[in-house]
Enzyme design. Structure first.
Site, short mmCIF file in Angstrom:
data_model
loop_
_atom_site.label_atom_id
_atom_site.label_comp_id
_atom_site.label_asym_id
_atom_site.label_seq_id
_atom_site.Cartn_x
_atom_site.Cartn_y
_atom_site.Cartn_z
N ASP A 88 0.85 -1.18 0.00
CA ASP A 88 0.00 0.00 0.00
C ASP A 88 0.90 1.25 0.00
O ASP A 88 2.11 1.15 -0.18
CB ASP A 88 -0.94 -0.05 1.21
CG ASP A 88 -2.26 0.67 0.98
OD1 ASP A 88 -2.23 1.78 0.42
OD2 ASP A 88 -3.31 0.12 1.35
N ASP A 146 -5.91 3.34 -7.09
CA ASP A 146 -6.83 3.62 -5.99
C ASP A 146 -7.17 5.12 -6.01
O ASP A 146 -6.57 5.90 -6.74
CB ASP A 146 -6.15 3.23 -4.67
CG ASP A 146 -7.09 3.22 -3.49
OD1 ASP A 146 -8.31 3.30 -3.69
OD2 ASP A 146 -6.59 3.13 -2.35
N GLU A 169 -11.70 8.26 -7.98
CA GLU A 169 -13.06 8.72 -8.29
C GLU A 169 -13.09 10.07 -9.02
O GLU A 169 -14.06 10.29 -9.75
CB GLU A 169 -13.89 8.78 -7.01
CG GLU A 169 -14.17 7.44 -6.39
CD GLU A 169 -12.96 6.80 -5.74
OE1 GLU A 169 -12.83 5.57 -5.82
OE2 GLU A 169 -12.12 7.55 -5.19
N ARG A 182 -10.24 0.90 -8.22
CA ARG A 182 -11.37 1.12 -7.31
C ARG A 182 -12.56 1.72 -8.05
O ARG A 182 -13.67 1.24 -7.93
CB ARG A 182 -10.95 2.02 -6.14
CG ARG A 182 -12.02 2.06 -5.05
CD ARG A 182 -11.51 2.65 -3.77
NE ARG A 182 -11.42 4.11 -3.82
CZ ARG A 182 -11.06 4.86 -2.78
NH1 ARG A 182 -10.73 4.29 -1.62
NH2 ARG A 182 -10.99 6.17 -2.90
N ASP A 184 -13.05 -0.36 0.60
CA ASP A 184 -12.57 -0.39 1.98
C ASP A 184 -13.62 -0.93 2.94
O ASP A 184 -14.22 -0.19 3.73
CB ASP A 184 -12.14 1.02 2.40
CG ASP A 184 -10.97 1.53 1.57
OD1 ASP A 184 -10.26 0.70 0.97
OD2 ASP A 184 -10.76 2.76 1.52
N HIS A 195 -6.39 -8.32 2.58
CA HIS A 195 -5.82 -6.97 2.73
C HIS A 195 -6.41 -6.31 3.96
O HIS A 195 -7.62 -6.39 4.19
CB HIS A 195 -6.15 -6.15 1.47
CG HIS A 195 -5.72 -4.71 1.56
ND1 HIS A 195 -4.47 -4.33 1.96
CD2 HIS A 195 -6.40 -3.56 1.27
CE1 HIS A 195 -4.38 -3.01 1.91
NE2 HIS A 195 -5.54 -2.51 1.52
#
Length: 921
Positions: free
Chosen positions: A384, A498, A501, A587, A603, A661
């Site tokens: 990450d 990730d 958006e 994502r 998440d 994860h």
């Protein structure tokens, strides 16, 4: 509908309502005809491929005014379409009637008012009139004119309607501004050559089921408010993502919002991706689908009529209707428009391990070594954002992760792979000349700009950030160069994109957002936060092709395409770097994303409820054409328990994308972190997955080739069985393997539904002969229930520590006989990583059959990869009598037979590249 007045016709007689042909010829072979009908409807009709299609032009004579109360009260509550959907407004009778709508409060309503609108459209609310209609090669073009002004600003008075029957199973309906261009999604739809005209409303000939009926509420088409409603033929509605909900949607006054948003998965919120596609199971067992190709913020209001209302604040109304009639075919037809998913690398189907909070490359490395020490299968290790220096993309923390290149080299030596995270936000606060990604990006003008033409600055993990404009071809080249520079330091194998958006912790930008119409539209769908820039950038931001207002929901897709696409304008990113199949997990997603990436469900939390929610999430993305999907196993946030993680590892072993994860500052949840008993159970679950990888890989090939689903809802295989329509706690792999996980704490049993037919226990071959019933099964903590459907042949392989090892191991074929003693299966096999292996012919394809007590393997296509693999064991479930003799390619062979009717033939050592026959008598 008995009063007809002929306007224009190329036919010789007027059809009676519901009549299928004129002059004894199918209507699809005639030119379009227009008719006046009693009740003020202009209708254009035609017939094609089992579907009657009508265009109804509604003619309204009344103007705005207060509808009579009696007329309003007479409208059933389920058929009341909301005239005042604005939120944060107290809807009074005065406001409602100012729009010319009915106002009936709870005291005047006869039934429940939970969700029923008080302000709703009367049956004669002013709408559009259908004017001239002309034929085209594929259908018709007409014009719609509004006779009374609507109440949203910049109402568009003249619209163009086009209706095209692009294929025998796909109807394309588009409504747009007749005079000015509007934002449209640049989706590359394969061209069609069909030239058979038709008309509109859609009705199945065989059942009479009306698939689409938009006459119950008015059409709106203003500059920033578009609305259209339709009745649904049943309440069995699926799709419409991304949302956390049951797989089967509730139509009890439920509103679903579509606006990509950074938020942990929560019920009733708009989540990371946007997929305006739904599938409906009709009462006859047939299915159809509808796709609205629109990238603007929108919402879908569901009501129990059953009915559905689309509302969007930009673009056009561009609908594709997929006629099925089988649900599998609906999803295939949808993917013929958006594109079939990419073929993943074989290693991408192995087990992946990650966490935010390893703390260092050495700690990450030690986790990998512990997995190896306990011989637990693992193909990929991830990191990450903590591997970065100051959370900045394309950097490595030299203090804590200085050994990262050596760790990756060690992974590669052991046949394993490395995946790291990238966020789109590029740090903008470093001294000039010290951070190449920002300096070079600024020089090339690749960032999204504010309304003043300067890079928009938001805030994500590294602090103040600029955002790459992936709609700009120059950005693709800059992105590739960044990846190339980093790959020379850390030779990664896949990328995890990730926060795309895109996420912005500042709600807009460091300078706020404009007061203009793009940041403050007259209507805002029910987005989390109440305004469009909540936790994202200003919608007035400027990108190379349009305002962010139009492109926001496409951001994750455009980043995925820039990262992985073989068709990108200047960059092929991972393809150019590795010259192998790219592996991307994203994502944020949008239709056609499966061509470029997979998806994880975000998440989630370490809770039993979140584990259960992962199944409808996975099944929904199967509908959306993104088969490479899974949830964070054992949960991302919070701390898991040993029991929860054990059950979740069993379930996660059957996610198409399988990754454990979790977040920082929580206890470790990788398998070596648990007790020997739990660790052994997790290992066994993963070994089952690795055994089944040949079957799973073949399913992905079918998904890539023709749009089949991988993880599959039960009703896809049993569309006549209504009991399967609401099941989302079980699922199938393909057509043949039923997975029934335990989703509750403290139990050693599970109840699963078995559709009618024979089902065999995967482990033992024991038979379940079901009439279509729920059965209670033993499920101790070390066991997940798996059953093989009758008539299925599964190719399996001895598991190894990773796919590089397991791919070379001997195979075991499991045949589960049907009631008439037949079975079928297939296997797709290539090197697992080459680009375009199928197109180039570098693959093997085998078909397996059982008929008349004979198992055959037929090699339809072969390459060198298959010569390295042997078939060692054949197991046949459901052999009714003990054989007296078994022959392999005509030679007598030893065998074993168990009383539960299981025949096993071992030590075969047959080459996968050559056909063979095994017979029992």
């Amino acid at each position: 509908m008995k009063s007809y007045q002929k306007l224009t016709t190329d036919s010789t007689q007027v059809p009676e309502a519901g009549e299928d042909n004129v002059d004894g010829r199918p209507l699809c072979h005639q030119k379009l005809s227009a008719w006046w009908l009693g009740g003020g409807l202009l209708m254009v009709a035609a017939l094609l491929s089992g579907v009657t299609v009508w265009v109804l032009g509604q003619i309204w004579w009344s103007q705005h005014g207060t509808p009579p109360l009696a007329k309003c009260v007479s409208i059933p509550e389920d058929l009341r379409f909301d005239c005042y959907p604005e939120r944060n407004t107290v809807v009074t009778q005065e406001l409602c009637e100012a729009r010319g709508c009915c106002f009936v409060d709870s005291e005047q309503s006869s039934g429940s008012t939970n969700g029923v609108p008080w302000c709703f459209y009367p049956p004669d609310f002013p709408s559009y009139t259908l004017g001239s209609v002309n034929e085209t090669e594929l259908g018709l073009v007409g014009f719609l004119t509004r006779k009374a002004k609507a109440y949203y600003p910049k109402d568009i008075e003249k619209l163009q309607l086009s209706v095209e029957f692009e294929t025998d199973t796909r109807l394309h309906v588009k409504i747009t501004d007749a005079t000015s261009p509007r934002n449209e999604v640049p989706l590359e739809v394969p061209p069609v050559t069909k030239k058979e005209p038709f008309g509109l409303i859609v009705k199945r000939k065989t059942s009479g089921t009306v698939l689409l009926n938009t006459t119950m509420a008015p059409l709106f088409f203003a500059d920033q408010f578009l609305q259209i409603s339709t009745l649904l033929p049943s309440s069995y509605l699926y799709g419409l993502g991304e949302h956390r909900s049951n797989f089967l949607h509730s139509l009890e006054w439920n509103t679903l919002t579509f606006w990509a948003r950074d938020v942990p998965p929560t019920e009733s919120f708009n989540l990371y991706g946007v997929h305006p596609f739904y599938l409906v199971m009709e009462k006859t067992g047939a299915a159809h689908g509808v796709f609205l190709l629109n990238s603007n913020a929108m919402e879908v209001a569901l009501q129990p009529a059953p009915a559905l209302t689309w509302r969007t604040i930009g673009g056009v109304l561009d609908f594709y209707i997929f006629l099925g009639p089988d649900p599998n075919l609906v999803v295939q037809q949808y993917q013929q428009v958006i594109g079939f998913p990419a073929m993943p690398p074989y290693w991408g189907l192995g087990f992946h391990l990650c966490r935010w909070g390893y703390g260092s490359s050495n700690e990450t490395w030690e986790t990998v070594k512990a997995m190896r020490n306990f011989q637990i299968p693992q193909d990929a290790q991830w990191n990450d954002i903590d591997y970065m220096e100051g959370y900045r993309d394309f950097t490595v923390d030299s203090q804590k992760f200085g050994a990262l290149p050596q760790m990756v080299e060690d992974l590669h030596k052991h046949g394993q792979y490395y995946v790291m995270i990238l966020d789109p936000g590029i740090s903008s606060t470093q001294p000039p000349g010290s951070y190449w990604p920002y300096d070079e990006g600024l020089k090339r003008g690749v960032f999204i700009n504010n309304t003043q033409g300067e890079p928009l600055i938001g805030k994500v993990w590294p602090g103040l950030t600029a955002y790459p404009d992936f709609s700009n071809p120059d950005t693709h080249q800059w992105w590739l160069e960044n990846l190339n520079r980093f790959h020379s330091i850390v030779p990664f194998d896949g990328i995890w994109i990730d926060m795309n958006e895109p996420s912005d912790f500042m709600d807009g930008s460091s300078e706020g957002c404009s007061q203009g119409k793009l940041d403050n539209p007259p209507y805002v769908p029910a987005v989390l936060g109440g305004f469009l820039s909540a936790k994202t950038i200003c919608t007035s931001s400027r990108q190379s092709t349009s305002a962010h207002y139009n492109l926001h929901n496409l951001y994750g897709l455009m980043e995925a395409k820039a990262t992985a696409s073989p068709k990108a304008i200047k960059s092929d990113a991972l393809i150019k770097l590795r010259e192998k199949r790219p592996f991307i997990i994203s994502r944020s997603t949008f239709p056609s994303q499966g061509k470029y990436s997979g998806h994880w469900l975000g998440d989630n939390r370490s809770s039993w409820k979140d584990m259960a929610w992962s199944i409808p999430g996975m099944l929904s993305f199967s509908l959306f054409g993104i088969p490479l999907v899974g949830a964070d196993i054992c949960g991302f946030s919070g701390s898991t328990s040993e029991e929860l993680c054990t059950r979740w590892m069993q379930l996660g072993a059957f996610y198409p994308f399988s990754r454990n994860h979790n977040t920082q500052d929580e206890k470790a949840q990788d398998p070596p972190a648990f007790s020997p008993a739990a660790r052994t159970t997790m290992k066994e679950a993963l070994e089952i997955r690795y055994s089944l990888l040949p079957y799973l890989y073949s399913l992905f090939h079918r998904a890539h080739l023709q749009g089949d689903t991988v993880a599959r809802p039960l009703f896809f295989e049993f569309p006549k069985d209504v009991a399967t329509y609401s099941i989302d706690k079980q699922f199938l792999w393909g057509r043949g393997l039923l997975v029934t996980p335990v989703l509750d704490p403290g139990v050693d049993w599970v109840v699963g539904y078995f559709p009618r037919g024979l089902w065999y226990d995967y482990y033992t071959g024991s038979l379940v002969n079901s009439s279509g019933e729920n059965l209670k099964m033993a499920a101790p903590l070390d066991h997940i229930n798996l059953h093989i459907r009758e008539g299925t042949i599964l190719p399996t392989q001895k598991p190894g520590c990773c796919t590089v090892i397991s791919r070379g191991n001997p195979m075991r074929l499991i045949a589960a006989l049907s009631q008439n003693a037949n079975a079928w299966g297939d296997l797709y096999w290539d090197d697992g990583e080459s680009l375009d292996a199928f197109a180039k012919g570098d693959y093997s394809y085998l078909v397996f059959n059982v008929t008349q007590n004979t198992f055959t393997s037929a090699v339809l296509h072969s390459n060198v990869e298959a010569t390295h693999v042997t078939v060692d064991v054949l197991t046949v479930y459901g052999v009714g009598e003990e054989p007296k003799i078994v022959t392999v390619n005509g030679k007598e062979w030893p065998f074993s037979y168990l009383t539960n009717q299981v025949l096993t033939v071992s030590d075969l050592q047959l080459s996968l590249s050559q056909g063979f026959s095994i017979q029992w008598k």
